[in-house]
Design a protein around this motif. Structure first.
Motif, PDB file in Angstrom:
ATOM      1  N   LEU A 256       0.759  -1.048   0.112  1.00 21.95           N
ATOM      2  CA  LEU A 256       0.064  -0.165  -0.047  1.00 21.95           C
ATOM      3  C   LEU A 256       0.694   1.321   0.146  1.00 21.95           C
ATOM      4  N   ASP A 257       2.141   1.314   0.693  1.00 29.87           N
ATOM      5  CA  ASP A 257       2.925   2.510   0.703  1.00 29.87           C
ATOM      6  C   ASP A 257       3.510   2.425  -0.697  1.00 29.87           C
ATOM      7  N   ALA A 258       3.644   1.395  -1.596  1.00 28.94           N
ATOM      8  CA  ALA A 258       4.218   1.678  -2.956  1.00 28.94           C
ATOM      9  C   ALA A 258       3.112   2.182  -3.841  1.00 28.94           C
ATOM     10  N   ILE A 259       1.715   1.812  -3.358  1.00 33.09           N
ATOM     11  CA  ILE A 259       0.615   2.415  -4.151  1.00 33.09           C
ATOM     12  C   ILE A 259       0.514   3.730  -3.972  1.00 33.09           C
ATOM     13  N   THR A 260       0.460   4.274  -2.903  1.00 35.29           N
ATOM     14  CA  THR A 260       0.453   5.545  -2.290  1.00 35.29           C
ATOM     15  C   THR A 260       1.505   6.419  -3.175  1.00 35.29           C
ATOM     16  N   LEU A 261       2.860   5.969  -3.269  1.00 35.77           N
ATOM     17  CA  LEU A 261       3.860   6.575  -3.993  1.00 35.77           C
ATOM     18  C   LEU A 261       3.495   6.663  -5.418  1.00 35.77           C
ATOM     19  N   ARG A 262       2.729   5.747  -5.839  1.00 34.33           N
ATOM     20  CA  ARG A 262       2.638   5.832  -7.274  1.00 34.33           C
ATOM     21  C   ARG A 262       1.352   6.753  -7.652  1.00 34.33           C
ATOM     22  N   ILE A 263       0.427   6.666  -6.608  1.00 35.16           N
ATOM     23  CA  ILE A 263      -0.803   7.739  -6.834  1.00 35.16           C
ATOM     24  C   ILE A 263      -0.105   9.130  -6.731  1.00 35.16           C
ATOM     25  N   ALA A 264       0.730   9.432  -5.876  1.00 36.84           N
ATOM     26  CA  ALA A 264       1.205  10.756  -5.586  1.00 36.84           C
ATOM     27  C   ALA A 264       2.155  11.219  -6.509  1.00 36.84           C
ATOM     28  N   THR A 265       2.844  10.417  -7.424  1.00 35.95           N
ATOM     29  CA  THR A 265       3.967  10.678  -8.303  1.00 35.95           C
ATOM     30  C   THR A 265       3.444  10.634  -9.711  1.00 35.95           C
ATOM     31  N   CYS A 266       2.077  10.256  -9.978  1.00 35.17           N
ATOM     32  CA  CYS A 266       1.656  10.207 -11.372  1.00 35.17           C
ATOM     33  C   CYS A 266       1.387  11.755 -12.055  1.00 35.17           C
TER      34      CYS A 266
ATOM     35  N   LEU B 106      -3.765  11.399 -13.466  1.00 34.18           N
ATOM     36  CA  LEU B 106      -4.713  10.515 -12.377  1.00 34.18           C
ATOM     37  C   LEU B 106      -5.639   9.601 -13.314  1.00 34.18           C
ATOM     38  N   GLU B 107      -6.212  10.172 -14.193  1.00 36.34           N
ATOM     39  CA  GLU B 107      -7.033   9.433 -15.039  1.00 36.34           C
ATOM     40  C   GLU B 107      -6.712   8.153 -15.759  1.00 36.34           C
ATOM     41  N   GLU B 108      -5.215   8.289 -16.018  1.00 34.71           N
ATOM     42  CA  GLU B 108      -4.642   7.449 -16.742  1.00 34.71           C
ATOM     43  C   GLU B 108      -3.985   6.293 -15.843  1.00 34.71           C
ATOM     44  N   ALA B 109      -3.589   6.675 -14.728  1.00 34.38           N
ATOM     45  CA  ALA B 109      -2.651   5.788 -13.589  1.00 34.38           C
ATOM     46  C   ALA B 109      -3.763   5.359 -12.726  1.00 34.38           C
ATOM     47  N   LEU B 110      -4.882   5.866 -12.422  1.00 33.08           N
ATOM     48  CA  LEU B 110      -5.838   5.258 -11.208  1.00 33.08           C
ATOM     49  C   LEU B 110      -6.571   3.711 -11.739  1.00 33.08           C
ATOM     50  N   PRO B 111      -6.953   3.689 -12.999  1.00 34.01           N
ATOM     51  CA  PRO B 111      -7.669   2.401 -13.214  1.00 34.01           C
ATOM     52  C   PRO B 111      -6.651   1.112 -12.882  1.00 34.01           C
ATOM     53  N   SER B 112      -5.482   1.266 -13.174  1.00 30.85           N
ATOM     54  CA  SER B 112      -4.770   0.130 -12.806  1.00 30.85           C
ATOM     55  C   SER B 112      -4.551   0.045 -11.241  1.00 30.85           C
ATOM     56  N   VAL B 113      -4.457   1.108 -10.589  1.00 29.72           N
ATOM     57  CA  VAL B 113      -4.229   1.135  -9.198  1.00 29.72           C
ATOM     58  C   VAL B 113      -5.294   0.673  -8.551  1.00 29.72           C
ATOM     59  N   LEU B 114      -6.627   1.095  -8.989  1.00 32.20           N
ATOM     60  CA  LEU B 114      -8.030   0.385  -8.364  1.00 32.20           C
ATOM     61  C   LEU B 114      -8.063  -0.803  -8.518  1.00 32.20           C
ATOM     62  N   ARG B 115      -7.636  -1.334  -9.875  1.00 31.15           N
ATOM     63  CA  ARG B 115      -7.864  -2.686  -9.999  1.00 31.15           C
ATOM     64  C   ARG B 115      -6.987  -3.589  -8.938  1.00 31.15           C
ATOM     65  N   GLU B 116      -5.719  -3.065  -8.666  1.00 30.59           N
ATOM     66  CA  GLU B 116      -5.008  -3.903  -7.850  1.00 30.59           C
ATOM     67  C   GLU B 116      -5.392  -3.777  -6.495  1.00 30.59           C
ATOM     68  N   LEU B 117      -5.951  -2.717  -6.117  1.00 30.42           N
ATOM     69  CA  LEU B 117      -6.441  -2.610  -4.720  1.00 30.42           C
ATOM     70  C   LEU B 117      -7.962  -3.417  -4.557  1.00 30.42           C
ATOM     71  N   ARG B 118      -8.700  -3.368  -5.575  1.00 25.51           N
ATOM     72  CA  ARG B 118      -9.892  -4.377  -5.463  1.00 25.51           C
ATOM     73  C   ARG B 118      -9.509  -5.776  -5.508  1.00 25.51           C
ATOM     74  N   ASP B 119      -8.441  -6.154  -6.249  1.00 22.92           N
ATOM     75  CA  ASP B 119      -7.732  -7.436  -6.043  1.00 22.92           C
ATOM     76  C   ASP B 119      -7.229  -7.929  -4.584  1.00 22.92           C
ATOM     77  N   MET B 120      -6.845  -6.848  -4.049  1.00 24.59           N
ATOM     78  CA  MET B 120      -6.358  -7.050  -2.741  1.00 24.59           C
ATOM     79  C   MET B 120      -7.298  -7.234  -1.781  1.00 24.59           C
ATOM     80  N   LEU B 121      -8.357  -6.620  -2.059  1.00 28.70           N
ATOM     81  CA  LEU B 121      -9.687  -6.747  -0.916  1.00 28.70           C
ATOM     82  C   LEU B 121     -10.562  -7.815  -1.400  1.00 28.70           C
ATOM     83  N   ASN B 122     -10.465  -8.380  -2.472  1.00 31.01           N
ATOM     84  CA  ASN B 122     -11.030  -9.680  -2.969  1.00 31.01           C
ATOM     85  C   ASN B 122     -10.432 -10.869  -2.396  1.00 31.01           C
ATOM     86  N   GLY B 123      -9.090 -10.682  -2.252  1.00 30.89           N
ATOM     87  CA  GLY B 123      -8.365 -11.760  -1.832  1.00 30.89           C
ATOM     88  C   GLY B 123      -7.871 -11.876  -0.166  1.00 30.89           C
ATOM     89  N   CYS B 124      -8.674 -10.976   0.645  1.00 34.93           N
ATOM     90  CA  CYS B 124      -8.567 -10.956   1.880  1.00 34.93           C
ATOM     91  C   CYS B 124      -9.314 -11.961   2.506  1.00 34.93           C
TER      92      CYS B 124
END
Length: 435
Positions: free
Chosen positions: A55-65, A68-86
């Motif tokens: 999550l720290d790496a994801i925060t850094l990716r969002i902060a430095t992109c 946002l409209e180009e970078a966020l879709p892949s980030v949100l997919r990653e976060l959704r997969d994390m939650l689905n695998g919890c």
């Protein structure tokens, strides 16, 4: 449907207990009357170390992109997969359902709905989310309390960044972002896991930092632009006090030389006229450089530039000037506005000096063909004077050539025609490059 709405602190995610309470209320509204309300643990254990690093790496990716409209879709997919695998929710898949971020960047009028890659929300759902967030923005107090809103899509809206955050620059207007989680389902308890809270916190921190970086980049660009303007003005002052004075003297002396050479051999007369022409051209270009260095409009639309030109000419001419502006707001970069202004000023000057006209009309509109959106801007300068044939203009009158050169520099189409009813029409057309 009911949406739970809650605000965060500036640049931070909402408090974990506050989010949990709102989610509890949301689920309780959908529970049967005899159902037991959900019980919150006294403390929420943190996610494991591996998830925190991720999550720290994801925060850094969002902060430095950069986009946002180009970078966020892949980030949100990653976060959704994390939650689905919890595993804490007891279900390994489809634990979280739909989610998206409703994002408005600083300076933008509307929000954009950004979905995870591979998840396409319907146009109606996107429009509904934009309307809900827009309504919340009109009532700052609504961000601080739970509110029920009827309609679809259902779910929970959580404030990620605060629209009232003034930031380090002291500006009051920033962007704001919301996380939307789909309507509660049987797997809803997964939203209360420590990982879910950590995901919300990572999104909130990343978006707040990205806004801060965007503000700093904007401030740096503004500082550089201001420094360049100051440098241009200083150079203009030096040109005015040195080179422009010498060129003015040279122009007057070359005019005297031309008159004195009237009875000289033809070769001497031609040479004297050429020297005078070049002196006039150089002096005129220097004056334009000086005027251009001082002419800045900031964020003013092109119509304001044209209005300023009309006011300038009205003070020194008895002609009637008219502006027909059919573009609500057209903003151009300073460099482009300057070139357009020079072309329009030259055309207006010719009308005042040579056309014996009584009326001059400026028209600004979008040029389109068929049902396609307008792709070009058309600027027309037309007078009711005596008219002229561009092919018959002597070489010594170099204003037309300068206008053509400026149009080529802009990548614009330039033309001079004679309307059937008389007068002169100058048209300038270029591809839309709104800012």
């Amino acid at each position: 449907m009911a949406l739970s709405l809650g605000a965060s602190k500036t640049g931070k995610a909402p408090a974990s207990q506050g989010i949990a309470h709102r989610l509890d209320v949301q689920r309780a509204r959908g529970c049967p009357a005899d159902a037991e309300p959900p019980v919150r643990p006294a403390t929420i254990p943190p996610p494991d170390l591996r998830d925190r690093h991720h999550l720290d790496a994801i925060t850094l990716r969002i902060a430095t992109c950069a986009d946002l409209e180009e970078a966020l879709p892949s980030v949100l997919r990653e976060l959704r997969d994390m939650l689905n695998g919890c595993p804490e929710s007891g279900t390994a898949h489809s634990a979280i359902g739909e989610l998206c971020v409703v994002h408005r960047a600083p300076g933008q009028a509307t929000h954009a709905v950004i979905s995870p890659a591979g998840l396409a929300l319907s146009a109606a759902a996107r429009q509904r989310l934009q309307e809900v967030v827009r309504d919340i923005g009109r009532d700052p107090g609504a961000r601080q309390q739970a509110s029920g809103i009827a309609g679809t899509p259902g779910g929970v809206l959580i404030a990620l960044t605060d629209a009232t955050d003034s930031g380090e620059t002291g500006r009051g207007a920033t962007g704001d972002d919301w996380l939307w989680l789909g309507e509660p389902t049987a797997a809803a308890p997964s939203r209360e896991t420590p990982l879910a809270h950590a995901v919300i916190d990572a999104l909130s921190r990343g978006l707040a930092l990205q806004q801060q970086q965007a503000r700093h980049a904007e401030d740096r660009q503004a500082a550089v632009a201001q420094a360049l303007k100051n440098e241009r003005r200083q150079l203009a002052a030096e040109l005015h006090d040195t080179l422009a004075q010498e060129l003015s003297y040279l122009q007057m002396q070359s005019a005297r030389l031309t008159r004195a050479a009237r009875h000289a051999p033809q070769e001497v007369q031609s040479l004297a006229e050429e020297v005078h022409t070049q002196a006039r051209r150089t002096f005129r270009q220097t004056r334009e450089l000086i005027n251009g260095a001082h002419a800045t409009w900031g964020d003013a639309p092109l119509a304001c530039v044209l209005e300023a030109l009309i006011e300038e000419f009205e003070t020194r001419s008895s002609m009637v000037f008219e502006l027909d502006n059919r573009i609500q707001s057209l903003h151009l970069p300073d460099a482009l506005s300057l070139q357009v202004m020079f072309i329009v000023r030259e055309a207006m000057t010719n009308s005042v000096r040579h056309a014996r006209a009584t009326h001059l009309r400026l028209q600004l509109l979008y040029q389109s063909s068929g049902p396609q959106p307008a792709a070009r801007v058309l600027l027309t300068i037309e007078d009711n004077g005596c008219g002229f044939d561009p092919a018959e203009i002597p070489a010594a009158h170099f204003g037309l050539g300068i206008m053509q050169d400026r149009a080529r520099h802009l990548g614009a189409e330039f033309a001079i025609t004679q309307p059937r009813q008389g007068g002169t029409r100058v048209t300038l057309s270029w591809e839309r490059r709104d800012t």
